[in-house]
Design a protein around this motif. Structure first.
Motif, PDB file in Angstrom:
ATOM      1  N   CYS A  68       0.850  -1.198   0.000  1.00 55.31           N
ATOM      2  CA  CYS A  68       0.000   0.000   0.000  1.00 55.31           C
ATOM      3  C   CYS A  68       0.885   1.248   0.000  1.00 55.31           C
ATOM      4  CB  CYS A  68      -0.946   0.024   1.203  1.00 55.31           C
ATOM      5  SG  CYS A  68      -0.151   0.339   2.786  1.00 55.31           S
ATOM      6  N   TRP A  80      -0.070  -2.424   8.824  1.00 62.13           N
ATOM      7  CA  TRP A  80      -0.969  -3.438   8.272  1.00 62.13           C
ATOM      8  C   TRP A  80      -1.694  -4.105   9.429  1.00 62.13           C
ATOM      9  CZ3 TRP A  80      -2.807  -4.365   3.630  1.00 62.13           C
ATOM     10  CH2 TRP A  80      -2.087  -3.979   2.492  1.00 62.13           C
ATOM     11  N   ARG A  82      -4.747  -7.160  10.570  1.00 66.36           N
ATOM     12  CA  ARG A  82      -5.518  -8.357  10.218  1.00 66.36           C
ATOM     13  C   ARG A  82      -6.493  -8.621  11.358  1.00 66.36           C
ATOM     14  NH1 ARG A  82      -7.671 -12.359   6.946  1.00 66.36           N
ATOM     15  NH2 ARG A  82      -7.116 -14.474   7.616  1.00 66.36           N
ATOM     16  N   LYS A 122      -9.192 -10.728   4.489  1.00 67.20           N
ATOM     17  CA  LYS A 122      -9.017  -9.279   4.302  1.00 67.20           C
ATOM     18  C   LYS A 122      -7.897  -8.742   5.195  1.00 67.20           C
ATOM     19  CE  LYS A 122     -12.014  -6.384   6.017  1.00 67.20           C
ATOM     20  NZ  LYS A 122     -13.252  -5.608   6.249  1.00 67.20           N
ATOM     21  N   TYR A 123      -7.082  -7.872   4.589  1.00 67.62           N
ATOM     22  CA  TYR A 123      -6.022  -7.164   5.313  1.00 67.62           C
ATOM     23  C   TYR A 123      -6.268  -5.670   5.129  1.00 67.62           C
ATOM     24  CZ  TYR A 123      -3.516 -11.612   5.531  1.00 67.62           C
ATOM     25  OH  TYR A 123      -3.170 -12.910   5.793  1.00 67.62           O
ATOM     26  N   THR A 124      -5.921  -4.876   6.158  1.00 71.01           N
ATOM     27  CA  THR A 124      -6.173  -3.442   6.129  1.00 71.01           C
ATOM     28  C   THR A 124      -4.878  -2.677   6.320  1.00 71.01           C
ATOM     29  OG1 THR A 124      -8.397  -3.731   7.038  1.00 71.01           O
ATOM     30  CG2 THR A 124      -7.445  -1.530   7.173  1.00 71.01           C
ATOM     31  N   CYS A 125      -4.614  -1.760   5.378  1.00 73.97           N
ATOM     32  CA  CYS A 125      -3.496  -0.836   5.512  1.00 73.97           C
ATOM     33  C   CYS A 125      -4.047   0.458   6.121  1.00 73.97           C
ATOM     34  CB  CYS A 125      -2.846  -0.568   4.152  1.00 73.97           C
ATOM     35  SG  CYS A 125      -1.438   0.555   4.219  1.00 73.97           S
ATOM     36  N   GLU A 126      -3.500   0.855   7.254  1.00 80.54           N
ATOM     37  CA  GLU A 126      -4.067   1.985   8.012  1.00 80.54           C
ATOM     38  C   GLU A 126      -2.974   3.003   8.330  1.00 80.54           C
ATOM     39  OE1 GLU A 126      -5.604   2.121  12.441  1.00 80.54           O
ATOM     40  OE2 GLU A 126      -7.125   1.178  11.157  1.00 80.54           O
ATOM     41  N   SER A 135      -7.534   4.595   5.461  1.00 80.09           N
ATOM     42  CA  SER A 135      -7.277   3.149   5.364  1.00 80.09           C
ATOM     43  C   SER A 135      -7.769   2.628   4.023  1.00 80.09           C
ATOM     44  CB  SER A 135      -7.954   2.389   6.507  1.00 80.09           C
ATOM     45  OG  SER A 135      -9.365   2.507   6.410  1.00 80.09           O
ATOM     46  N   SER A 136      -7.257   1.444   3.662  1.00 78.94           N
ATOM     47  CA  SER A 136      -7.686   0.774   2.451  1.00 78.94           C
ATOM     48  C   SER A 136      -7.460  -0.728   2.647  1.00 78.94           C
ATOM     49  CB  SER A 136      -6.911   1.278   1.228  1.00 78.94           C
ATOM     50  OG  SER A 136      -7.425   0.713   0.034  1.00 78.94           O
ATOM     51  N   ASP A 137      -8.302  -1.554   1.988  1.00 77.09           N
ATOM     52  CA  ASP A 137      -8.277  -3.001   2.202  1.00 77.09           C
ATOM     53  C   ASP A 137      -7.684  -3.733   1.003  1.00 77.09           C
ATOM     54  OD1 ASP A 137      -9.532  -2.658   4.665  1.00 77.09           O
ATOM     55  OD2 ASP A 137     -11.537  -2.833   3.796  1.00 77.09           O
TER      56      ASP A 137
END
Length: 257
Positions: A68, A80, A82, A122-126, A135-137
């Motif tokens: 990301c 990141w 989870r 799903k993983y999230t970049c925050e 944030s984006s997934d």
């Protein structure tokens, strides 16, 4: 690049992070040299998170990378996550950070060394700073390995024709007679064909005449089939068995036809 109009003041309306740059003021009255003065405009803005590949497919057991890009100033925290928990570098994961202060860009990579079924999802970049957060997934999904299929070839025997069956019966009959009746040979023609001579059916050795010393005249001739024939069964029984076999064979031929 020249912007605005001539004057001593530059006003930037609706400023955004795209205006974060170096600006230069040029003074020229026609007499060389011209004078310049530079100033840096720093724009503070909340994080903007971009995931270039929101869906990533991978096989079980393979290595994969989720990435990301975060634009923000000032930079404060980029992680990141989870299932709501921050991911840190360990035996399963490696987190890498590349920062470019000039472009206000931070690139965050999550490396999964060996993908298992538990890693799919799903993983999230925050990211966040004093002005806000973003944030984006990214979704990691399974790619099924190609299945190998075995091809079985089945060979079906072709049913024998009537002529082939007749030939098989004749062969078996000749084999029986050649082993059980030395000196005796049988031949049976197919229906519709005539025998050339009676000798083709049951040829035997000629009769021989022997004189009995006690009787003046010759005795009846006895058939001689082989040297050891007299030590086996009587000739009448043998001939009867051969006749029954011929009748059975002819009847079987009509059945096959």
């Amino acid at each position: 690049m020249k912007i605005g109009i001539d004057g001593e003041v530059l006003v930037i309306h609706n400023i955004s992070r795209d205006f974060d740059d170096l600006y230069e003021c040029l003074v020229d009255n026609g007499v060389p040299p011209a004078l310049t003065k530079s100033t840096r405009v720093i724009v503070e803005f909340p994080p903007e998170v971009v995931v270039e590949r929101p869906r990533v497919g991978q096989f079980i057991g393979r290595k994969t990378v989720l990435e990301c890009s975060v634009y923000a100033y000032p930079q404060y925290l980029v992680v990141w996550k989870r299932r709501g928990k921050q991911i840190t570098s360990n035996k399963k994961y490696t987190v890498e950070v590349d920062s470019n202060a000039e472009s206000r860009l931070v690139t965050l990579r999550l490396i999964i060394h060996r993908v298992s079924r538990r890693n799919y999802g799903k993983y999230t970049c925050e990211a966040k700073n004093d002005l806000g957060q973003g944030s984006s997934d990214a979704v990691l999904y399974e790619i099924e390995a190609p299945r190998t299929t075995s091809t079985t070839t089945t060979t079906q025997a072709t049913p024998a024709t009537a002529s082939e069956k007749n030939a098989r019966v004749l062969k078996n009959t000749e084999h029986f007679v050649s082993h059980e009746q030395p000196g005796l040979h049988l031949q049976v023609n197919k229906p519709g064909r005539s025998n050339s001579s009676a000798a083709n059916s049951i040829p035997t050795k000629p009769y021989s005449e022997k004189h009995d010393p006690g009787v003046g005249g010759p005795r009846k001739a006895k058939p001689v089939f082989g040297g050891d024939f007299n030590r086996r069964r009587s000739s009448s029984t043998r001939l009867l068995a051969a006749s029954l076999l011929i009748v059975t064979l002819v009847f079987a031929q009509f059945l096959f036809l």
